[in-house]
Design an enzyme around this catalytic site. Structure first.
Site, PDB file in Angstrom:
ATOM      1  CB  ALA A 165      10.041 -20.898   7.407  1.00 20.10           C
ATOM      2  CB  CYS A 166       8.121 -16.842  10.833  1.00 18.16           C
ATOM      3  SG  CYS A 166       9.102 -15.421  10.314  1.00 18.16           S
ATOM      4  CD  GLN A 167       2.744 -15.530   6.193  1.00 14.82           C
ATOM      5  OE1 GLN A 167       2.668 -16.693   6.579  1.00 14.82           O
ATOM      6  NE2 GLN A 167       2.351 -15.171   4.977  1.00 14.82           N
TER       7      GLN A 167
END
Length: 280
Positions: free
Chosen positions: A171-173
């Site tokens: 996951a990232c933003q």
């Protein structure tokens, strides 16, 4: 004897109990559905095509220097933030957080492993300084997004932390950098990859167990737009919180206008003073 108030209290208690039971039932159903989806993904490698949800053509998507959307090539399975939260709870899997430090320090998933694929560029050579100035002038001052550079140690750090047969929830933003990370990880031999669609910004507070001072949705904002409260995330929060939330940013805007006016008047006075010196 008047039994009206007691009856009302009893009815209120029953209604509250019914609401609680409905919520718990919904949670149980959601977790059961998430378990079924997780097991089907893990056991039969069902692939979710995210292209239709992203409203883009797969061939058109290139991320930070050449990473192509890997979903259609059956390299990545897709999870919503809520499904990722259930997967972590049900299977005790670790979420790999690939965001830069500026976003991670504001909010992170409890128990997650943080290894950024891009991080704040700390170099101060001529080339790096030129990039930073350009980034600032092209909107960095408004968005607060710093100049980022690829971390060459990303893959070695992941390999040190996780075996190649690990189920990795990445996951990232917003979801783009984590796709780049998935591409690199797949090419490095990781085949059980799960991408969090929309990133942590798409998560509601109840989806994942959060640690850190700010909500997930606010972790990616910054700069002057955050100071004035003019980001989409802050406007959505203002619609929920009401006028008390909006007044804070309205006061900041008034302060900025007054400060700008004071600077303008001050600059005029300095110019007049310089002209008076020259004439005498």
């Amino acid at each position: 004897m008047d039994k009206g108030p007691k009856c009302n209290l009893d009815r209120s208690g029953i209604r509250m109990q019914a609401v609680d039971e409905d919520y718990e039932l919904k949670q149980v159903k959601d977790m059961a559905a998430a378990r079924k989806r997780w097991e089907s993904m893990h056991g039969h490698r069902i692939v979710y095509d995210a292209a239709s949800h992203l409203n883009v053509k797969v061939s058109d998507v290139v991320i930070d220097g050449g990473w192509h959307l890997p979903v259609r090539e059956e390299k990545v399975k897709v999870l919503t933030p809520r499904e990722a939260g259930y997967a972590i709870q049900l299977s005790d899997k670790t979420l790999l957080d690939v965001r830069p430090s500026t976003e991670h320090e504001k909010a992170w998933v409890k128990g997650s492993t943080w290894i950024p694929i891009f991080d704040v560029d700390s170099r101060f050579d001529a080339g790096a300084l030129s990039m930073k100035v350009t980034n600032f002038m092209m909107g960095g001052w408004w968005s607060g997004v710093p100049t980022l550079s690829y971390d060459n140690q990303f893959l070695p750090k992941v390999k040190k932390e996780f075996p190649q047969d690990t189920d990795l929830i990445v996951a990232c933003q917003k979801g783009l950098r984590s796709l780049a990370a998935c591409e690199l990880l797949y090419n490095a031999g990781y085949k059980n990859l799960f991408w969090v669609q929309g990133g942590l910004e798409a998560a509601e507070e109840e989806d994942l167990v959060r640690e850190g001072p700010q909500p997930f949705k606010f972790a990616g904002i910054g700069g002057f737009s955050e100071f004035l409260g003019w980001t989409d995330q802050q406007r959505a929060a203002a619609a929920k919180e009401g006028w008390s939330y909006r007044l804070v940013f309205s006061a900041r805007l008034v302060g900025v206008v007054l400060a700008a006016d004071a600077l303008f008047v001050g600059a005029q006075q300095v110019l007049r003073y310089i002209q008076d010196i020259r004439t005498h």
